[in-house]
Each structure stands twice: as structure tokens, then as C-alpha cells.
Design a protein around this motif. Sequence first.
Motif, short mmCIF file in Angstrom:
data_model
loop_
_atom_site.label_atom_id
_atom_site.label_comp_id
_atom_site.label_asym_id
_atom_site.label_seq_id
_atom_site.Cartn_x
_atom_site.Cartn_y
_atom_site.Cartn_z
N PRO A 183 108.80 7.25 -3.52
CA PRO A 183 109.38 5.75 -3.17
C PRO A 183 110.57 5.41 -3.77
O PRO A 183 110.51 5.61 -5.02
N LEU A 184 111.37 4.66 -3.33
CA LEU A 184 112.64 4.16 -4.01
C LEU A 184 112.06 2.76 -4.81
O LEU A 184 111.52 1.94 -4.16
N LEU B 282 111.12 9.08 -12.43
CA LEU B 282 111.13 10.49 -11.44
C LEU B 282 110.00 11.41 -11.87
O LEU B 282 109.47 12.30 -10.82
N ILE C 89 116.67 2.76 -20.86
CA ILE C 89 116.78 2.88 -19.31
C ILE C 89 116.72 4.42 -18.93
O ILE C 89 116.12 4.64 -17.81
N ASP C 90 117.28 5.34 -19.78
CA ASP C 90 116.98 6.50 -19.36
C ASP C 90 115.63 7.25 -19.43
O ASP C 90 115.26 7.84 -18.56
N ALA D 37 113.75 5.60 -16.39
CA ALA D 37 114.34 6.56 -15.22
C ALA D 37 113.69 7.80 -15.07
O ALA D 37 112.89 8.22 -13.89
N ASN D 38 113.70 8.61 -16.21
CA ASN D 38 112.96 9.71 -16.36
C ASN D 38 111.53 9.69 -16.09
O ASN D 38 110.96 10.75 -15.32
N GLU E 126 122.50 -6.93 -5.82
CA GLU E 126 122.25 -5.61 -5.65
C GLU E 126 120.82 -5.49 -6.11
O GLU E 126 120.05 -4.75 -5.17
N LEU F 8 117.96 -4.03 -3.43
CA LEU F 8 116.98 -2.90 -3.55
C LEU F 8 115.60 -3.65 -3.63
O LEU F 8 114.68 -2.82 -3.26
N SER G 207 111.82 7.49 -6.81
CA SER G 207 113.18 7.75 -7.00
C SER G 207 113.46 6.48 -7.65
O SER G 207 113.34 5.23 -7.04
N ALA G 208 114.35 6.75 -8.49
CA ALA G 208 114.67 5.45 -9.39
C ALA G 208 116.34 4.87 -9.37
O ALA G 208 117.08 5.73 -8.94
N ALA G 209 116.52 3.59 -9.04
CA ALA G 209 117.86 3.01 -9.14
C ALA G 209 117.88 1.87 -9.84
O ALA G 209 117.04 0.86 -9.69
N MET G 210 118.92 1.54 -10.88
CA MET G 210 119.10 0.47 -11.88
C MET G 210 120.25 -0.29 -11.60
O MET G 210 121.46 0.36 -11.41
N VAL G 211 120.20 -1.48 -11.53
CA VAL G 211 121.22 -2.37 -11.33
C VAL G 211 121.16 -3.43 -12.19
O VAL G 211 120.18 -3.76 -13.16
N TYR G 212 122.29 -4.33 -12.32
CA TYR G 212 122.36 -5.72 -12.97
C TYR G 212 122.16 -6.74 -12.29
O TYR G 212 121.86 -7.93 -12.38
#
Lengths: 278, 278, 278
Positions: free
Chosen positions: A23-24, A42, A34-35, A38-39, A56, A60, A47-52
Motif C-alpha cells: 500500500p502507498l 518498506l 525520515i530515512d 521510509a525504510n 502534495e 497523497l 510503499s513510502a512517499a514523503m512530502v511537505y
Amino acid sequence: MLSKENIQKQIVEAVEDVKATTPLVGSITNVITIDFVANAQLAAGGSAAMVYMGEEGAALAQAGRAFYINMGSLLPVHEEGVIATARAAHETGTPWVLDPVGIGIGSLRSMILRELKAYRPSVIRCNASEAIALAHEWGLETQGAAGDVKGVDSTETVSEARAAAISLAKWTDGAVTVSGEVDLITDGELVAHSSGGSALMGKVTGFGCSLGGVVAVYAAAATPFVAALTAACAYNLAATRAQDKAAGPASFKTAFIDELYNATAADIAHNPFTLEEA
Amino acid sequence: MLSKENIQKQIVEAVEDVKATTPLVGSITNVITIDFVANAQLAAGGSAAMVYMGEEGAALAQAGRAFYINMGSLLPVHEEGVIATARAAHETGTPWVLDPVGIGIGSLRSMILRELKAYRPSVIRCNASEAIALAHEWGLETQGAAGDVKGVDSTETVSEARAAAISLAKWTDGAVTVSGEVDLITDGELVAHSSGGSALMGKVTGFGCSLGGVVAVYAAAATPFVAALTAACAYNLAATRAQDKAAGPASFKTAFIDELYNATAADIAHNPFTLEEA
Amino acid sequence: MLSKENIQKQIVEAVEDVKATTPLVGSITNVITIDFVANAQLAAGGSAAMVYMGEEGAALAQAGRAFYINMGSLLPVHEEGVIATARAAHETGTPWVLDPVGIGIGSLRSMILRELKAYRPSVIRCNASEAIALAHEWGLETQGAAGDVKGVDSTETVSEARAAAISLAKWTDGAVTVSGEVDLITDGELVAHSSGGSALMGKVTGFGCSLGGVVAVYAAAATPFVAALTAACAYNLAATRAQDKAAGPASFKTAFIDELYNATAADIAHNPFTLEEA
């Protein structure tokens, strides 16, 4: 009350659904960890997506199956970004997870947290001091005084935050997970305690933040309470296993992510936890 | 002149104080290496909290026992954030550490660095080119021309930066630590040289940044000079030990943090250093 | 058509030039993977410096031998920063690499990407969906409909992106590298396919981003096509070797950076790739 077996079955289903469907899960999260977030997402199968930015984050929150908001390392852009994203998640019914890390530092952070009350996060992931402080910030009933937050580490015990956690969960109609030596997870009706883990978790930055991110991954596939409990069990299991392979905090973190990736649904569901009424 | 034995005793006390009291040390630091800074601070025994905004930095500078400011990856918010935080630290007497990384890139960075002169950082952590460039930026006496900074790596040797380091330390009434093959630490009266380390430190981003963060942790429990020397000894010791276990830069970094965590106060105090008058 | 032997000779020269000269390569890159990008660039032999602001990006684009722009984790400052930097790189003839990660999320990102068309990146590093989406965004001829981007992961195969990649390379007069199970690299005339790698690359954040950063390092010492192919070969080689040492995604990442650092020029040049006309 749901039986432990029923909940374990839901944990197995959540873990397997995530591994099967990737899943996104979008995030607005702090830059320190943040790393790791995300890891860990995963490794759990997301499924990772990072925004500010709000536009956006909202996109998402609509396109993804869950969202994670972590209040660390605040920037001016977060005022618009966090609020617009939480609103979008709330309006579209996308489960979202809030980590109020840093509560008590600065007025912008307090202001944003107050705004978020209306968007009722599906899960709140915090430590004991943060649970107590957030319940006070939101004007909810707790037992005892407002927590005295020292930086980002807790000065209260998990059991001292029990009443605050239950109040928060009742308000959000979601779940709250309070991290500590033994983690407390509640939806306002049930209280689970998940044990395991390692003292080394406190010697690496981001175990709390990344746990919040992984709760969001499981929230794509389970109720808030089961998602929070699944993540706690997965973390406590992986940390226990990682500790045996670690020569210090950095090799512990590496082994932890490996073990999180390798943990089976059955292993996670059978990591020790207890269940009681709130 | 303080004896080496006396200084070693202070190093032991600083390391043990930090491990016993987990001092809160706030940071405004660059995003490239922020995870490394936090994990190194935790490995040394501190409690890390990273922010951007002036109000939050000032609050942490007042609540914490030391603060770390690193000028990398500049954003517009840093103008207000860095200056307000440094002022708060200066006014409340909280020791604070400056890493002027990136000096020479862009005008905002230069402007902020000029403003910071008045707030006299307790310790300046830099490489040789940065020491020379900062002394020039602050109009202090140095021997030789302004350094020619190439990105973030030094083009001068540590010995070429000796006069600049002493001038900076005299201005701040604090200490300066210049990283290189052998590190130079001075308070304007004494000059120490700390040896050890590994060439692999130059193949991993953030050894300089995280050293600055660890100096801040020890500055919570020692004089600027002893804090800077303690951190240098701890880094050189941990890097020497890590090198023996490394298959390349990434496994070296992991082993380094483990060794930093495992190093005893006595081991750190007895890592080789020399002492002379400035 | 250039022979495979000739290209392998250029790969050897690129790798050795970089290791001998440590080229300064600036980056504006996303915060999720910025540490991985910097450490991969250092492991390959470059000198990394990361900034946000246009003035600083432009200064580094002029002072350095290549530049890397990655569109992830967009902030308002990127509008000015990215465009000013790309313009400076274009005007001074500094090779620059674009990673359009996140294309399709939000309007600011699309606007910036449209502006960048005029500054013709030397290399575009992307996945299949991003190649197709960027070619559409730039109004270039492709075969098939606009890609449907799901977060930051590809929903198309590399072969489906072949026409888009060739169109992009012809427009930029540079090269395009499309990452996938087998990577496609083209300069509009030649198409290379680089194989190897590991499925674990998809379970760690930043393999794509850091590949773009390493392409920029090699672009300091080779044509865009050779730089892109060198980086792909180095990544596929190091990942294949790392997989044998990994117990999961985190130990895989550590081993990968170690192997990237240890790979010789000859090893990289002889990692399997095929060559054909576009």
C-alpha cells in the motif's frame, strides 16, 4: 470483548495484506528520522512517499491507503501542509496517524496540534509525556497534571498515561499507542500491552517515529487498534531478535530493520501481548 | 599550565557525567547528516532534539544544557532561527557549539556567520579552511591569506590553521577544534593535538558534523576546551577501533557508532593526545 | 556505432578520473535519501555538497564539475533554488543530472519541471513511469499514453518507457537512464541495457536517488551516456555482491555502499551490459 485469538487472526491478515498489496502510504515527517521511517515502512511491505506541502500531502492522502504525520523538526510550511493534509485524510476517510513529537516546544506546534483535534487521527503514536500533554492540549479528561515534556523524551511512565490515552482514543474514535518499556495500545474500549523490545531502542533516534510510520502502513489494512498493535508486536519482536546480533546501537538498528523485514505474520501475531478492558 | 593528568581527569568526569545524566542538547543542524548527529549524541549519552525555528531553538537553548548549531544546508528560516537561538544561548549562558560548514558559499550564510560573532560560541568545530575563513570573516588576526574553500572539504592543513584557531578561541573565550589527520584543539592558551582516527572518516558524510554535536553533549558537563578534547579523543578512539571491523565506509560508520557507545571514560581519556602552550 | 570495448575503456577512465581527482559535485536533493546520496557519491570518489538556495546552488554549479537535482520532498524554496541552479549549470556548461521523482504529485512540481526543459539536463535518471510522464510534460513524442504515477514507484516496465527515454535524450542532447530490473541507458542514438542488481534495491529507500547522485559524479569525468552507464554498472555490480552478504534490506544497504567503494574500474566496466542502436 474481542478474543485474543480473533485479534491475532486480524494481525496475521494485516501483515499478509500489506506484503501482498504494497500500500502507498504518504508521510509528512521530521527530517531527523525520515530515512528510518521510509525504510521501516518498506521493510514492513509498504510503499513510502514523503512530502511537505499541503497540496502534495492532500493528493497523497487521497491517492494512498493511509497517511502519517509527525510533528518533529517544524518548519513554517508545516502550518499549511499538515493541516491541509489532515483535513484531506479526514474528509476522504483515509486512515491517518499522528505523532505529536515535540509537543510543548514552541507556539506554532501547539497551534497546529490544536487544529488537528477536529480531524481525529485514526491512531496517535506517542510516549507517555506526549499522551498526557496532548490530552491537556485538547481539553480532554485525564488523571493528573499536564506532563512536563523534556525535549523529546518521556518523563512519565506508560501507566501514568493510561487515562490520557483512553480519553484520546475515545475522542478520535480511533486508537492510541503509548511507547515505553511495555507498550500500551487502546481504542478506548480495549487496552493491550505489548512486550519485548530492547533498551537499545532508546539509544537510536527514530524508533518512535518509524513505529508511527509502520502503524500507518498497517492502518491501510486493519482497524486502528489492530494496526497499532500489529506494529507494536512487530517492533518488539524485531528488536528482541536484533539485540542478540548487535554490538551497539548502530548494528542494532541495522539488524532491527532486517528482522522487521524477515518477520512472518505468525511470528508477529504471537509476540507476547495481553488484553483487558479499558 | 594544566597538567595532562588533570585534563584526563576532567575528561573522565565529563564522560561519566553525560552517561549518568543524559543531558538534553538541542540542535539546529543540516539535513544531510542530522541522523548521524543525533545517533552520535545518543551514543555518547546525550538526549538529542533537532529544530529549525527561532522560538523553538531558543526554548531548547534555555531548557537544555548545551546547543549545537551547524550551518550546512541553509534555508531562509535559518536566518531567524540560528540568530535567535545563538542569542538565547549566549544570554542564558548555555554553552553552544558552532560548525561553520559551507562558509564561503552564498551571502546569507556569510551574513549569519557575521552576526554570530557577537554571541561567542563556546566551541567552534571546523576544518582548517573553515577556521581560516571564519577568522577572516570576523576580522581577526591570522597568519596568511583567507582560505580558499572548495565545497565542504578543506584545502589547508591543520597546522596552517593554528593561528586562526587561536585567534578565534581568544575572541570567544571558548575553544576551537580543527579536524584533520591530527586534530588541533585550543582555548587560546593551550593547544592539544589528538591523534588516531581513520582515513575512512573522509569517505563518510557527517563525521565533522556529528563530532560537533558530540562536543555539544560534552559541553554540558565540561569546559569548552575539555569538551572539545573529550569529543576528539572519543572520535579518534572509536574510529581506530571501527576501522579494524570495517569492509568499507558504511560498515565503518556502523562500527564507529557502536564503538562510540561502548567506549569507557578511561579509554577515551587515554587515547593519545599532546599538550602545549599556544 | 561506438564499440563495446571503446565504451568499456571510457568507463574505466571515468572511474579512475573520479577516484584520482575527487570532483566537487553539488546537489539539491530530497531529505529522505540525502544521506544515502552523499555517502554513495563519496564511495564512488566524489566530494559532495548539498544546498537548497538558488544563490548557493548556482555557486556550486559554477565551482563544481557537475550538479545533481532531485525533485523529491519539494519545499517552496525549491522553485527559486532549482531553477536558478539549473540555469547556472546550463549557462556555464556544467553537466547536471535531473531526477524527476514525484512527478505528477502537485502543481509546483509540474511547473518547475516544465521550466527545466529549457536547461536540458545532461542526464535524466528516473523510473519507467517517470520517463513517460516527463516526456508528456515536455510535449515530446512517446509511444502510448501518459504514465499513471503511483507515489514514487513505477507502474510501467522499462521497455514501455523506451520511446519516451529516446525522445527525452534527443531533446536534451544528453542521456536518459531508466531504472528497472534491467536498466536502460540511451543518448538517443545508442541504447544500453545494464543487468545485475538485486530485488532488495526496491526494499530500501534511495537506490534511485543515490544512483542519480553517482551519475553526476561520473558526469564530471565522462560523456552523459558513459556517466549514466558507468553508474548503472557500478550499482548493479555492487548490489549483486552485497546481496550475498545481506540478511535483509539494512545490512544489504551497508554492504552495497562498501562494495561501491571497493569496486575497481575494471570490475565496473565488465559488469554485463548490451549495446544496440536506438
